[in-house]
Design an enzyme around this catalytic site. Structure first.
Site, mmCIF file in Angstrom:
data_model
loop_
_atom_site.group_PDB
_atom_site.id
_atom_site.type_symbol
_atom_site.label_atom_id
_atom_site.label_comp_id
_atom_site.label_asym_id
_atom_site.label_seq_id
_atom_site.Cartn_x
_atom_site.Cartn_y
_atom_site.Cartn_z
ATOM 1 N N GLU A 61 0.941 -1.149 0.148
ATOM 2 C CA GLU A 61 0.066 -0.180 -0.095
ATOM 3 C C GLU A 61 0.898 1.189 -0.111
ATOM 4 O O GLU A 61 0.557 2.296 -0.658
ATOM 5 C CB GLU A 61 -1.042 -0.089 1.100
ATOM 6 C CG GLU A 61 -2.342 -0.928 1.001
ATOM 7 C CD GLU A 61 -1.780 -2.245 1.428
ATOM 8 O OE1 GLU A 61 -0.835 -2.677 1.832
ATOM 9 O OE2 GLU A 61 -2.879 -3.322 1.014
ATOM 10 N N HIS A 130 -11.789 -4.955 7.722
ATOM 11 C CA HIS A 130 -12.754 -5.116 6.573
ATOM 12 C C HIS A 130 -13.991 -4.254 6.907
ATOM 13 O O HIS A 130 -14.760 -4.403 6.137
ATOM 14 C CB HIS A 130 -13.014 -6.492 6.403
ATOM 15 C CG HIS A 130 -11.720 -7.251 6.124
ATOM 16 N ND1 HIS A 130 -11.179 -7.812 6.983
ATOM 17 C CD2 HIS A 130 -11.291 -7.815 4.923
ATOM 18 C CE1 HIS A 130 -10.203 -8.530 6.748
ATOM 19 N NE2 HIS A 130 -10.316 -8.679 5.360
#
Lengths: 326, 367
Positions: A61, A130
């Protein structure tokens, strides 16, 4: 002419149009290419625009957002997909110390037209990493624009506006609403769409203002519908930084009451900021303290407890009732 | 397709460092092993296989929430690695961890109950599929974020080194993890400070849907330790004995020599990234190849051919494994969900002022 689109598909179509309109627009992220992203939001773009413009990156990322900054410095408009809210954190350094600050640091010479697309929020039975709502971290950082959408119309236009914007934009996508469908007029011009920074009165009312954004807008509209005792005005904030206080405050001056609802934990959340500002600007119009409804101050719980954690219709209505009980 | 090609040298451990100690020059032969040991490995592999099949079933029946990543195809790697560890050694894994948790000694009951989100689970239902912790068996997680476990595992090895202990840390990860910064930071620190840790990369050729070739500039992942002068070894992860030997060698060397190693196990992921992933990015041939490389069936055939696994023993093992998995699932099914009141229990370890104690159904303000 209108087309029926889900929020997910509307973002997909918006990305497609932005890529057609400007060859400098690139899409990059983990599995955004052949796979079309975990939520299939970039589905088909790899096939139609090729691997040079829809880039499958390594799992990194910090590397994704860092290289996007480099691309932007040389005139490109990268759109980075972060797979899930909780996966963003390895890239905090690149985002908060570089992306947000380089325009200012360079005396305005450098522009960073980078979009970070982040599916966020709970409600799909997922777990920690999530299901989180990290918007306050971003809104706290000057130099970043932060937006979120609540319907396909905004999804389609705002993703294009985010890409066209010369500032970095964090584009939060309400993942539990990806499959919500509505008509979108895709034939209009981008300039005719409502500005990205403006809040929208999603449902007019007279007695209380209910501010929500992203996935909570639907819940807020349901609450307004369900409340037969009060006329609830629902504002869809759309832009979380900067916030359109003109729209919020003019509503509060009419209604005298404000409830802010978000999925993120209440403490130091966006609701706190809105409450503080409204108190400063509308103190003499307020009939009751501003009430915040949000997630509890705990890490995101396992899926079985999720329904107890997320602010639902009852908790929003309860918040509305409290402003009248004062 | 290059991304599922069996790597050259699969089946024998290869070393970048050139120095071989006790490692045999040929692939391990079952003729050199005790039948009892082999049957024990077979049983452990079959237990993971059946456990994960049951997990997939429970997930599709919505008995398990969240995301769920299975070890199907990884059984030989897991049993080989876990056999190499002593009870006192520590294990860190990623989110594909159910088999590792069982292999490290957590009962299938506790693991299944955790998957079901029940309060009898190893993390009391709070960790779920990706976050199992057990200090007793020294399984220190289960990590949902790729690369999250690496610096922590390195720190645990630093603690051992600092204290002068003789434990070793094993830190498992997937192939995609070798591209994230934490991998490089951790390997550098471990090598620089001579820490007793074995980093294990389970290379199943795909990080979700992206191949190793498309994401790694050095796709021979065991070589990635060379920047840190860390010896790397590649082993055929379908061969339980090869994995055991390679891992034992490195674990014992890490213990004796107080230095880190990198082990790469080539393994096939038999299903999608998670239960809900149909793995459409795979060609039919790739799916076939994964199936053809089923480590449980291969080992079963080997043992049958050697006359070690008779029909009778095979049935016995199948029955006992089935009973154990059924027992675990029944235990999970009949265990209570965490009370809603526990929502606030573990946010802080110590009392904090202004902590919210309201129940989810309580009004926002007290009357």
């Amino acid at each position: 002419m209108t087309t029926k689109l889900t929020i997910g598909k509307a973002i997909n179509e918006g990305l497609r149009r932005a890529m057609e309109d400007d060859p400098k627009v690139l899409v990059m992220g983990e599995d955004v290419g052949r796979l079309g992203g975990v939520f299939r939001v970039t589905d088909g773009l790899h096939k139609d625009f090729g691997a040079d413009r829809v880039i499958d990156t390594p799992l990194a990322e910090s590397g994704i957002i860092g290289t996007a900054i480099g691309l932007a410095l040389r005139g490109y408009r990268p759109v980075c997909e972060i797979q899930f809210d909780g996966f963003f954190f390895p890239a905090t350094n690149q985002t908060f110390t570089q992306l947000a600050k380089m325009h200012q640091r360079s005396g305005g010479r450098l522009r960073l037209p980078v979009v970070l697309r982040i599916p966020y929020g709970g409600g799909i039975g997922a777990v920690e990493h999530h299901s989180e709502s990290p918007e306050a971290y971003f809104a706290h950082t000057a130099g970043l624009r932060v937006v979120t959408v609540a319907n396909p119309e905004d999804a389609y236009w705002m993703v294009q506006q985010a890409i066209a914007c010369d500032d970095p934009v964090v584009f939060f996508e309400p993942k539990r609403r990806y499959w919500d469908k509505a008509d979108v007029d895709t034939t209009r011009s981008l300039t005719s769409a409502a500005p990205m920074g403006a809040a929208r009165i999603a449902r007019p009312g007279q007695d209380v203002t209910l501010v929500a954004y992203g996935p909570m807008v639907k819940t807020a509209l349901q609450a307004a519908e369900a409340d037969t005792d009060h006329s609830v005005e629902v504002i869809d904030l759309r832009s979380l930084s900067p916030i359109d206080y003109d729209t919020v405050c003019s509503s509060v001056r009419r209604t005298g009451r404000l409830v802010v609802a978000h999925e993120a934990p209440v403490s130091s959340g966006l609701g706190a900021e809105i409450a503080a500002r409204v108190t400063e600007e509308c103190f003499y119009h307020l009939e009751a303290p501003v009430v915040r409804v949000g997630g509890f101050d705990t890490p995101y719980p396992p899926s079985r407890l999720e329904e107890h954690y997320l602010p639902d219709l009852d908790r929003v209505l309860d918040g509305v009732d409290r402003t009248f009980a004062f | 397709m290059a991304d599922t090609a069996k790597p050259k040298g699969g089946g024998t451990a290869r070393s970048t460092g050139g120095r071989r100690r006790s490692r045999k020059d040929t692939a391990p032969n079952i003729a050199d092993e005790q039948p009892k040991t082999l049957l024990d490995y077979y049983r452990q592999m079959l237990l993971i296989r059946r456990f994960e099949e049951r997990t997939a079933q429970a997930y599709t029946q919505a008995r398990i929430g969240g995301y769920c990543h299975l070890n199907l195809g990884e059984e030989a790697t897991i049993v080989g690695l876990m056999t190499a560890l002593q009870e006192r050694d520590y294990l860190f894994t990623n989110y594909r961890e159910h088999g590792y948790a069982i292999g490290k000694g957590i009962s299938p009951r506790s693991v299944m109950a955790e998957l079901y989100g029940r309060s009898t689970g190893v993390s009391k239902g709070w960790g779920g599929s990706m976050h199992m912790f057990d200090t007793q068996t020294r399984m220190l997680g289960g990590y949902g974020i790729v690369g999250g476990q690496l610096p922590l595992a390195t720190g645990a090895a630093l603690a051992i080194s600092y204290r002068g202990g003789d434990e070793v840390v094993m830190c498992q990860m997937g192939d995609g993890t070798t591209n994230i910064g934490a991998f490089h930071e951790s390997l550098n620190i471990a090598a620089l400070w001579n820490l007793p840790i074995v980093f294990v990369v389970v290379n199943n050729f795909t990080g979700m849907g992206t191949t190793v070739e498309k994401s790694s500039a050095e796709p021979e992942l065991y070589k990635r330790g060379s920047s840190y002068r860390m010896e790397g070894v590649r082993v055929d992860g379908q061969d339980v004995l090869a994995v055991r030997d390679a891992a034992t060698d490195l674990v014992e060397r890490a213990r004796a020599e107080q230095k880190p190693f990198l082990l790469e196990a080539i393994s096939y992921r038999m299903k999608g990234h998670s239960v809900v992933d149909p793995a459409k990015y795979r060609t039919a041939e790739q799916a076939e190849e994964a199936k053809a490389n089923d480590p449980v069936l291969a080992f079963e055939r080997q043992l049958e051919e050697a006359g070690i696994l008779t029909e009778e023993i095979k049935q016995e093992i199948a029955d006992s494994v089935r009973d154990e998995v059924t027992d675990a699932a029944d235990f999970a099914e009949n265990s209570p969900h965490p009370e809603v009141s526990t929502l606030f229990d573990y946010t802080y370890a110590t009392p904090v002022p202004n902590e919210s104690r309201r129940m989810p159904a309580d009004p926002v303000f007290a009357e």
